[in-house]
Design an enzyme around this catalytic site. Structure first.
Site, PDB file in Angstrom:
ATOM      1  N   TYR A  56      -1.765  -0.494  11.037  1.00 16.79           N
ATOM      2  CA  TYR A  56      -1.906  -1.159   9.730  1.00 16.79           C
ATOM      3  C   TYR A  56      -0.708  -0.871   8.841  1.00 16.79           C
ATOM      4  O   TYR A  56      -0.054  -1.787   8.335  1.00 16.79           O
ATOM      5  CB  TYR A  56      -3.203  -0.701   9.042  1.00 16.79           C
ATOM      6  N   THR A 109       0.827  -1.206   0.000  1.00 14.76           N
ATOM      7  CA  THR A 109       0.000   0.000   0.000  1.00 14.76           C
ATOM      8  C   THR A 109       0.866   1.262   0.000  1.00 14.76           C
ATOM      9  O   THR A 109       2.014   1.219   0.432  1.00 14.76           O
ATOM     10  CB  THR A 109      -0.904  -0.022   1.257  1.00 14.76           C
ATOM     11  N   ASP A 110       0.257   2.363  -0.426  1.00 15.67           N
ATOM     12  CA  ASP A 110       0.974   3.649  -0.350  1.00 15.67           C
ATOM     13  C   ASP A 110       1.023   4.177   1.078  1.00 15.67           C
ATOM     14  O   ASP A 110       1.769   5.124   1.367  1.00 15.67           O
ATOM     15  CB  ASP A 110       0.320   4.686  -1.280  1.00 15.67           C
ATOM     16  N   GLU A 111       0.240   3.547   1.988  1.00 19.32           N
ATOM     17  CA  GLU A 111       0.186   4.078   3.354  1.00 19.32           C
ATOM     18  C   GLU A 111       1.516   3.914   4.084  1.00 19.32           C
ATOM     19  O   GLU A 111       1.752   4.566   5.094  1.00 19.32           O
ATOM     20  CB  GLU A 111      -0.957   3.407   4.140  1.00 19.32           C
ATOM     21  N   LYS A 126       2.280  -3.357   7.349  1.00 22.58           N
ATOM     22  CA  LYS A 126       2.553  -3.535   5.912  1.00 22.58           C
ATOM     23  C   LYS A 126       4.003  -3.135   5.613  1.00 22.58           C
ATOM     24  O   LYS A 126       4.685  -3.796   4.823  1.00 22.58           O
ATOM     25  CB  LYS A 126       1.585  -2.702   5.058  1.00 22.58           C
TER      26      LYS A 126
HETATM   27  N1  NAD Z   1      -8.104  -1.886  -0.273  1.00 19.17           N
HETATM   28  C1  NAD Z   1      -7.200  -0.989  -0.637  1.00 19.17           C
HETATM   29  O1  NAD Z   1      -7.530   0.160  -0.917  1.00 19.17           O
HETATM   30  C2  NAD Z   1      -5.752  -1.385  -0.768  1.00 19.17           C
HETATM   31  C3  NAD Z   1      -4.861  -0.505  -1.353  1.00 19.17           C
HETATM   32  C4  NAD Z   1      -3.526  -0.872  -1.518  1.00 19.17           C
HETATM   33  C5  NAD Z   1      -3.106  -2.125  -1.071  1.00 19.17           C
HETATM   34  N2  NAD Z   1      -3.987  -2.959  -0.489  1.00 19.17           N
HETATM   35  C6  NAD Z   1      -3.494  -4.287  -0.057  1.00 19.17           C
HETATM   36  O2  NAD Z   1      -4.125  -5.239  -0.906  1.00 19.17           O
HETATM   37  C7  NAD Z   1      -4.342  -6.462  -0.195  1.00 19.17           C
HETATM   38  C8  NAD Z   1      -5.806  -6.848  -0.282  1.00 19.17           C
HETATM   39  O3  NAD Z   1      -6.598  -5.794   0.278  1.00 19.17           O
HETATM   40  P1  NAD Z   1      -8.189  -5.902   0.320  1.00 19.17           P
HETATM   41  O4  NAD Z   1      -8.722  -4.529   0.427  1.00 19.17           O
HETATM   42  O5  NAD Z   1      -8.655  -6.810  -0.752  1.00 19.17           O
HETATM   43  O6  NAD Z   1      -8.370  -6.637   1.741  1.00 19.17           O
HETATM   44  P2  NAD Z   1      -9.609  -7.435   2.327  1.00 19.17           P
HETATM   45  O7  NAD Z   1      -9.567  -7.145   3.803  1.00 19.17           O
HETATM   46  O8  NAD Z   1     -10.850  -7.172   1.554  1.00 19.17           O
HETATM   47  O9  NAD Z   1      -9.239  -8.971   2.065  1.00 19.17           O
HETATM   48  C9  NAD Z   1      -8.221  -9.637   2.761  1.00 19.17           C
HETATM   49  C10 NAD Z   1      -8.377 -11.131   2.506  1.00 19.17           C
HETATM   50  O10 NAD Z   1      -7.293 -11.807   3.181  1.00 19.17           O
HETATM   51  C11 NAD Z   1      -7.820 -12.912   3.882  1.00 19.17           C
HETATM   52  N3  NAD Z   1      -6.948 -13.183   5.040  1.00 19.17           N
HETATM   53  C12 NAD Z   1      -6.779 -12.388   6.129  1.00 19.17           C
HETATM   54  N4  NAD Z   1      -5.912 -12.967   6.966  1.00 19.17           N
HETATM   55  C13 NAD Z   1      -5.515 -14.128   6.393  1.00 19.17           C
HETATM   56  C14 NAD Z   1      -4.618 -15.156   6.774  1.00 19.17           C
HETATM   57  N5  NAD Z   1      -3.951 -15.110   7.935  1.00 19.17           N
HETATM   58  N6  NAD Z   1      -4.429 -16.195   5.935  1.00 19.17           N
HETATM   59  C15 NAD Z   1      -5.106 -16.270   4.751  1.00 19.17           C
HETATM   60  N7  NAD Z   1      -5.985 -15.331   4.348  1.00 19.17           N
HETATM   61  C16 NAD Z   1      -6.164 -14.266   5.157  1.00 19.17           C
HETATM   62  C17 NAD Z   1      -9.224 -12.496   4.290  1.00 19.17           C
HETATM   63  O11 NAD Z   1     -10.059 -13.605   4.572  1.00 19.17           O
HETATM   64  C18 NAD Z   1      -9.676 -11.708   3.066  1.00 19.17           C
HETATM   65  O12 NAD Z   1     -10.277 -12.552   2.117  1.00 19.17           O
HETATM   66  C19 NAD Z   1      -3.860  -6.208   1.236  1.00 19.17           C
HETATM   67  O13 NAD Z   1      -2.559  -6.732   1.354  1.00 19.17           O
HETATM   68  C20 NAD Z   1      -3.843  -4.694   1.361  1.00 19.17           C
HETATM   69  O14 NAD Z   1      -2.854  -4.267   2.273  1.00 19.17           O
HETATM   70  C21 NAD Z   1      -5.309  -2.633  -0.312  1.00 19.17           C
END
Ligand code: NAD
Length: 340
Positions: free
Chosen positions: A157, A131-133, A161
């Site tokens: 968070y 993430t950019d955070e 990350k």
């Molecule tokens: N949502 C955003 O805006 C955003 C932006 C940049 C990066 N990201 C990154 O992208 C990735 C996905 O984000 P998202 O928004 O889809 O998240 P989300 O919370 O919707 O989904 C996370 C998924 O991971 C699974 N999970 C959690 N812990 C687990 C574990 N210990 N073992 C196996 N599975 C596990 C959950 O069941 C869920 O399906 C993350 O790594 C997040 O940091 C998200």
């Protein structure tokens, strides 16, 4: 065959659906926390190109078995605890999944990759979705985050990350593991859990509930439609240089207040209220502690090296997103029932 972690979550499920639609085969390892939702994968029911495995990325024995059985050419690692507010209330789970979980995957990937030979070894990739955070917060006139911006995470968070990103980097530097890291801005689109700003506002507005806006509403994020993020990940996986970071963003900086007003205006057209306008429901609430003021992404590296650019504008992506939530009331209702 690729191994995807967290492929029942918001971005992971969008990625898996697109990967299979493009002819790929996916083993999908997901723990199914509150954020994981098998309904997201309904279109793949019975499709032999997708194998869902419920399990934890911290379970090294399971990860080892999956790698040995399916011999993926890549791991695309989405699994994480992802909600800043939850990380403030309970950071331990974030350390466990985001740091220990990523470390566990890296260890198993290193052992698996170490035993590969020839072309299989040369082609293997570990793509870490971040993430950019991790870069912290910008002032109004600061330049956007680039891949050389120093890490300054401010929430549990983003700290978790950042720690995982450092482990990924170290596994390349120390062991030569062919890793790629993507640092993306805020995503929005179909199948996002309705605790995050955009789906929360849409779902509350449809029910006539208050639309909460933190603080003065002037926090800025750089918004990207989820399918554009997934497309960028595919490009980085195919042609990114191992050991490199790639920032991904939509060049769409908007304040939270602007986001909420955009949703209200779209709903006034697509789903008018019996009386009044949706913006009447906007309510300012106490700010999140340590709330980062502004994020912005300089995506010139991925554009220059890999030719990636977002396909959606902010306006087109937002219209699609609001439409999706209006058309998928049953999905929203089921999540509400599970959370109750
Ligand atoms: N949502 C955003 O805006 C955003 C932006 C940049 C990066 N990201 C990154 O992208 C990735 C996905 O984000 P998202 O928004 O889809 O998240 P989300 O919370 O919707 O989904 C996370 C998924 O991971 C699974 N999970 C959690 N812990 C687990 C574990 N210990 N073992 C196996 N599975 C596990 C959950 O069941 C869920 O399906 C993350 O790594 C997040 O940091 C998200």
């Amino acid at each position: 065959m690729i191994l995807v972690t967290g492929g029942a979550g918001f971005i992971g499920s969008n990625f898996v659906l697109a990967a299979v639609a493009a002819g790929g085969r996916v083993v999908n390892l997901d723990k199914l926390t509150y954020a994981g939702n098998l309904r997201n994968l309904d279109p793949l029911a019975g499709d032999p190109r997708h194998l869902f495995v419920q399990g934890d990325i911290c379970d090294r024995g399971l990860v080892r078995e999956l790698l040995a059985a399916h011999r993926p050419r890549a791991i695309v690692h989405f699994a994480a605890e992802s909600h800043v507010d939850r990380s403030i209330r309970g950071p331990a789970e974030f350390v466990q999944t985001n740091v220990v979980g990523t470390f566990s995957l890296l260890e198993e990937a290193r052992i698996f990759w170490g035993a590969l030979e020839g072309r299989g070894k040369a082609a293997f990739r570990f793509l870490h979705v971040s993430t950019d955070e991790v870069y912290g917060s910008l002032g109004p006139a600061d330049p956007a985050f680039s891949e050389t911006t120093a890490y300054q995470p401010n929430s549990p968070y983003s700290a978790s990350k950042a720690a995982s990103d450092h482990f990924v980097r170290a596994y390349h530097h120390t062991y030569g593991l062919p890793v790629l890291t993507t640092n993306c801005s805020n995503n929005y689109g179909p199948m996002q859990y309705p605790e995050k700003l955009i789906p929360l506002v849409i779902c509350n507005a449809v029910k006539g509930k208050p639309l909460p806006v933190y603080g003065d509403g002037m926090n800025v994020r750089d918004w990207l439609y989820v399918s554009d993020h997934c497309g960028a990940i595919r490009e980085v996986l195919a042609r990114g240089r191992p050991g490199e970071l790639y920032n991904i963003g939509g060049a769409s900086e908007r304040t939270n207040f602007h986001i909420v007003n955009t949703i209200c205006a779209l709903l006034d057209e697509m789903h008018p209220r019996a009386k009044g306008r949706h913006a009447d429901l906007i309510t300012f609430v106490k700010d999140r502690p340590g709330h980062d003021r502004r994020y912005a992404i300089d995506a010139s590296k991925i554009a220059g090296e890999l030719g990636w650019r977002p396909a959606e504008t902010f306006e087109s992506g937002m219209a699609k997103t609001v439409r999706w939530y209006l058309d998928n009331e049953a999905w929203v209702e089921e999540i509400g029932r599970r959370a109750a």
